[in-house]
Design a protein around this motif. Structure first.
Motif, short mmCIF file in Angstrom:
data_model
loop_
_atom_site.label_atom_id
_atom_site.label_comp_id
_atom_site.label_asym_id
_atom_site.label_seq_id
_atom_site.Cartn_x
_atom_site.Cartn_y
_atom_site.Cartn_z
N LEU A 36 0.83 -1.21 0.00
CA LEU A 36 0.00 0.00 0.00
C LEU A 36 0.86 1.25 0.00
N ASP A 37 1.97 1.23 0.74
CA ASP A 37 2.85 2.39 0.75
C ASP A 37 3.49 2.59 -0.62
N ASP B 281 -5.22 6.94 -2.30
CA ASP B 281 -5.30 8.13 -1.46
C ASP B 281 -4.98 7.73 -0.02
N SER B 282 -3.87 8.24 0.51
CA SER B 282 -3.43 7.85 1.84
C SER B 282 -4.31 8.44 2.95
N ASP B 283 -5.21 9.36 2.62
CA ASP B 283 -6.08 9.96 3.63
C ASP B 283 -7.33 9.13 3.89
N GLN B 284 -7.57 8.12 3.05
CA GLN B 284 -8.76 7.29 3.21
C GLN B 284 -8.65 6.42 4.47
N TRP C 56 -9.85 3.39 5.07
CA TRP C 56 -9.52 1.99 4.80
C TRP C 56 -8.02 1.81 4.60
N PHE C 57 -7.39 2.81 3.95
CA PHE C 57 -5.95 2.76 3.70
C PHE C 57 -5.18 2.74 5.02
N GLN C 58 -5.55 3.63 5.92
CA GLN C 58 -4.86 3.73 7.20
C GLN C 58 -5.10 2.49 8.06
N ARG D 274 -3.03 -0.44 6.59
CA ARG D 274 -1.61 -0.25 6.88
C ARG D 274 -1.31 -0.56 8.35
N ALA D 275 -2.23 -0.17 9.24
CA ALA D 275 -2.04 -0.48 10.66
C ALA D 275 -2.05 -1.98 10.89
N MET D 276 -2.97 -2.70 10.21
CA MET D 276 -3.03 -4.15 10.35
C MET D 276 -1.78 -4.83 9.80
N GLY D 277 -1.15 -4.19 8.83
CA GLY D 277 0.04 -4.77 8.23
C GLY D 277 1.34 -4.25 8.81
#
Length: 459
Positions: A255-256, A265-268, A270-272, A275-278
Motif C-alpha cells: 500500500l505504501d 489516497d493515503s487519507d482514506q 480503509w488505507f490507514q 496499513r495499521a493491520m500490516g
C-alpha cells in the motif's frame, strides 16, 4: 534541545565519534565490561564530549533508547513467541527435514538464503530474520556444523532486499528525493539482488563458517527433544504460519508503494486501517495469536502449558533487546550531537562525480552515526538538487539511487542497533560480529556500488 546549536565543526565531532567507538571496543573486548553497561557509559561520555546541554543529556539518551527499544522489544518478543511455537510443536524440524529432502544437505545454506530472499521482498530485515531463525536453527541442529554456514546467507539475503528493493522505505524515500522511476528501480533491484547476495551472503557465509566454525549452542528458542514432540504439524501448516506475517506486512509495504506512485489516497480510512493491520508489530501479534490456536490448542496443548511455552521464549531475548536498545541510544546521542548536519555541510561539495559523491557521503554518514536510514536520506537529500538538475537518463538516476543505498549499508558496527541484534541472536561476541557481520555489510555495499556504477556507465 530547542534553541541549542552545535558549535563544533565536523572534524572534532568525527574525532569524538571515532574515539567513542574505540573506547567502547576496548571496554567490551579487553576489559570484558558487559555491552549494555559499556554502551550506556560511552553514550553518556559522548554526550558530555560533544557539548550537548547538561539538561538534555539524560532525556536524549532515554528518548533514543526508548525509540529503539519500543520497536525492537515488540518485534523480537512477538517473533520469539511465534518462533517458539513453531519450534516446540515440531514444525521447525518438519520443515527443516523437508528442505533437506528437497535440496540435499550440501545445498541447505543456499536454500535458506533463497527462501530468505523471497521472504525479504515484503518484510523488513529484522522481522524477517526473527521469523526465519527457528528454521535456520532447526537445519543447523539437524545437519550440525557451523551456525554461520546457515545463518549468514539468510541474514545477508534479508539485508540485500531491505536496502536495495522497493517497497522497503529506504529505496522508496531515495527514489522520491531523486525523482527516480520506481518501476525501473524495482526491476533493477530484482536483477542485481541475487548476484549481490551470492557474493556477499552465500560465498561469504561459506568463508566465515570455515574461519569461525562455532556450532549452534542452545539458540534463541531452546532445543526440543524428539520425544517431546507429539502430533507435529504438516509442512503446509508451518509454511502458512511463516507466510502469514509476510502477507500482512506485504499489505502494508504494498500500500505504501502504491501511495508513492499516487495510485491510492493515503487519507482514506480503509488505507490507514489496512496499513495499521500490516505494520510489523500488529502482523506478528496476529500471527502469534493464530499460532497459539493452530500449533497450540488444536494439538492438545493446554492453557497452562501454552503459557509456559510462550513465557520461556521471553527470557533468552531480554539481553538481546536491552543491548540493542543501548546500541540505539549510542547512535541517537551521536545524531543529537549534530554530527550529521556538520558532516553533510562539509561534504556537500566534494568535487567528485555525482555517483561517487552520493556513495561516499552515505558511507561516511553510516560510519559516523550508525543509522542506515539517516545515512541514505541525508545523502539523497544533499545530492538531489545536483541529480535533478543534471541531464541524466532514467537508468542513470536509478544507478545513483542504488549507489546511495549501497553507501548507507557500509560496515555497520557498534553504533548501529542492527549490529547488536544480529550478533546477539546468533550468539557471537563483539569481536566475532565485527569480523563477520560488519565485513559482510561492507562487502554488500561495495558489490552494490560496483553494480550501480556499471549501470551508470552502460545506460
Amino acid at each position: 534541545m530547542d534553541g541549542w546549536t552545535q558549535t563544533m565543526s565536523a572534524g572534532p565531532l568525527l574525532g569524538i565519534a571515532a574515539a567513542a567507538v574505540l573506547l567502547l571496543l576496548i571496554l567490551i573486548i579487553k576489559f570484558k565490561v558487559h555491552a549494555f553497561l559499556a554502551l550506556i557509559v560511552i553514550s553518556l561520555l559522548t554526550a558530555f564530549a560533544t557539548n550537548i546541554p547538561f539538561a538534555a543529556i539524560v532525556p536524549t539518551m532515554i528518548e533514543s533508547f526508548g525509540g529503539t527499544l519500543g520497536a525492537v522489544a515488540l518485534l523480537v518478543g512477538l517473533g520469539a513467541m511465534l518462533g517458539k511455537l513453531v519450534e516446540h510443536s515440531g514444525g521447525a524440524r518438519v520443515l527443516a527435514d523437508k528442505m533437506i529432502e528437497l535440496f540435499g544437505e550440501r545445498r541447505a545454506p543456499f536454500a535458506l538464503g533463497i527462501a530468505s530472499l523471497l521472504m525479504g521482498f515484503p518484510i523488513f530485515f529484522d522481522a524477517g530474520l526473527i521469523v526465519m531463525l527457528p528454521i535456520i536453527f532447526a537445519v543447523a541442529r539437524r545437519l550440525g556444523g557451523p551456525i554461520l554456514l546457515y545463518a549468514m546467507p539468510a541474514a545477508a539475503a534479508f539485508s540485500v532486499m531491505h536496502v536495495f528493493l522497493p517497497p522497503h522505505p529506504g529505496p522508496v524515500t531515495a527514489s522520491e528525493l531523486y525523482e527516480a522511476n520506481l518501476g525501473l528501480l524495482m526491476l533493477t533491484g530484482v536483477i542485481i539482488a541475487f548476484p549481490m547476495w551470492w557474493v556477499s551472503g552465500y560465498m561469504w557465509g561459506k568463508f566465515v563458517a570455515k574461519r569461525y566454525p562455532f556450532p549452534l549452542e542452545k539458540g534463541l528458542f531452546g532445543e526440543v527433544k524428539e520425544e517431546e514432540i507429539t502430533n507435529p504439524p504438516t509442512v503446509g501448516t508451518v509454511i502458512f504460519m511463516l507466510t502469514l506475517p509476510l502477507i500482512l506486512i506485504f499489505m502494508n509495504t504494498g500500500l505504501d508503494f502504491l501511495r508513492s506512485l499516487g495510485a491510492v489516497d493515503s487519507d482514506q480510512g480503509w488505507f490507514q486501517l489496512m496499513r495499521a493491520m500490516g505494520s510489523t508489530p500488529v502482523a506478528l501479534l496476529i500471527s502469534t495469536l493464530v499460532a497459539m490456536l493452530v500449533l497450540g490448542h488444536r494439538r492438545g496443548m493446554g492453557g497452562n502449558a501454552l503459557e509456559k511455552v510462550l513465557d520461556s521464549a521471553l527470557a533468552p531475548i531480554c539481553s538481546v533487546v536491552l543491548i540493542t536498545g543501548a546500541g540505539g541510544m549510542f547512535g541517537g546521542v551521536l545524531r543529537a550531537s549534530g554530527i550529521g548536519d556538520a558532516l553533510s555541510n562539509s561534504l556537500s561539495d566534494l568535487g567528485l562525480p555525482i555517483i561517487f559523491a552520493a556513495y561516499v557521503i552515505a558511507v561516511i554518514m553510516r560510519l559516523a552515526q550508525g543509522s542506515a536510514t539517516v545515512a541514505l536520506v541525508t545523502a539523497a537529500g544533499l545530492m538531489a538538487p545536483a541529480v535533478i538538475g543534471a541531464d541524466f537518463s532514467a537508468m542513470q538516476v536509478v544507478a545513483i539511487t542504488v549507489a546511495t543505498a549501497a553507501g548507507s549499508v557500509f560496515a555497520g558496527h557498534v553504533n548501529d542497533s542492527g549490529f547488536w541484534l544480529v550478533g546477539r541472536l546468533l550468539g557471537m561476541d563483539v569481536k566475532t560480529t565485527l569480523k563477520t557481520w560488519t565485513v559482510q555489510q561492507a562487502l554488500e555495499s561495495l558489490v552494490g556500488f560496483v553494480f550501480a556504477y556499471l549501470i551508470f556507465m552502460l545506460f
